[in-house]
Design a protein around this motif. Structure first.
Motif, PDB file in Angstrom:
ATOM      1  N   PRO A  77     -45.333 -59.289 -22.584  1.00 55.39           N
ATOM      2  CA  PRO A  77     -44.005 -58.625 -22.829  1.00 55.39           C
ATOM      3  C   PRO A  77     -43.661 -57.557 -21.800  1.00 55.39           C
ATOM      4  O   PRO A  77     -42.397 -57.011 -21.710  1.00 55.39           O
ATOM      5  CB  PRO A  77     -44.558 -57.750 -24.072  1.00 55.39           C
ATOM      6  CG  PRO A  77     -45.956 -57.754 -24.221  1.00 55.39           C
ATOM      7  CD  PRO A  77     -46.392 -59.097 -23.368  1.00 55.39           C
ATOM      8  N   SER A 136     -42.728 -58.254 -33.065  1.00 49.62           N
ATOM      9  CA  SER A 136     -43.635 -57.306 -32.275  1.00 49.62           C
ATOM     10  C   SER A 136     -45.130 -57.821 -32.405  1.00 49.62           C
ATOM     11  O   SER A 136     -46.020 -57.661 -31.549  1.00 49.62           O
ATOM     12  CB  SER A 136     -43.433 -55.884 -32.276  1.00 49.62           C
ATOM     13  OG  SER A 136     -43.971 -55.436 -33.614  1.00 49.62           O
ATOM     14  N   GLY A 155     -44.242 -63.088 -29.232  1.00 49.11           N
ATOM     15  CA  GLY A 155     -43.768 -61.793 -28.660  1.00 49.11           C
ATOM     16  C   GLY A 155     -42.678 -61.265 -29.475  1.00 49.11           C
ATOM     17  O   GLY A 155     -41.692 -62.119 -30.149  1.00 49.11           O
TER      18      GLY A 155
END
Length: 173
Positions: free
Chosen positions: A25, A127, A132
């Motif tokens: 991320p 999340s 992701g």
């Protein structure tokens, strides 16, 4: 918006289009450019004589099903299948009728507020998911206005108004 609720929230990994390894991320963010996002919006007047103004029920369904379209040569797909149905009770104050037809104000602003809630919910759920976090793009709903010839007829429940298909490209702000 006086009240907002979800009727359905479904966000699942699309294994056909998910990245082979979980993305970092900090270095990669999924962008929805080129992904087809379908929305269905509806409105119904709940109370035209409410003491504070006119009450409407606005509905918004957001669907990303990653189904290939015949007309599309090459499409981009989301790593998630998304189907979220949200509803909100929107009040249009009495004085606001001078700005635009009340139904237009409720539809455009209500759909925008619901979109924000759906966007936040999808981010929150993804999340913690394998592909992701993803954040839906910003959108505007100005095309839902009926204009000055807007009907003032009251409807007790929300009815389908317009289906929208948006292929996201460039910023939609």
């Amino acid at each position: 918006m006086l009240q907002m609720m979800f009727r359905k929230v479904s966000v699942e990994l699309d294994e056909r289009h998910a990245p082979p390894e979980p993305p970092n991320p900090f270095t990669s963010i999924f962008v929805f450019d080129g992904v087809e996002i379908n929305t269905e919006c509806g409105i119904g007047e709940l109370d035209p004589a409410h003491e504070r103004g006119r009450l409407y029920m606005v509905t918004l369904r957001v669907l990303i099903d990653n189904q290939p379209k015949e007309e599309a040569q090459q499409g981009k797909y989301s790593p998630y299948l998304i189907d979220v149905d949200a509803r909100g009770v929107v009040i249009v104050p009495k004085a606001a009728e001078q700005l635009a037809p009340p139904e237009d104000l409720a539809m455009v602003n209500g759909a925008s507020l619901l979109w924000s809630a759906v966007r936040e919910q999808v981010l929150s759920l993804t999340s913690r998911m394998l592909a992701g976090p993803v954040m839906l793009p910003t959108m505007n709903f100005h095309d839902l206005r009926k204009g000055p010839e807007s009907s003032e007829a009251a409807e007790p429940v929300a009815k389908p108004l317009k289906g929208r298909k948006a292929k996201i490209s460039a910023a939609k702000e």
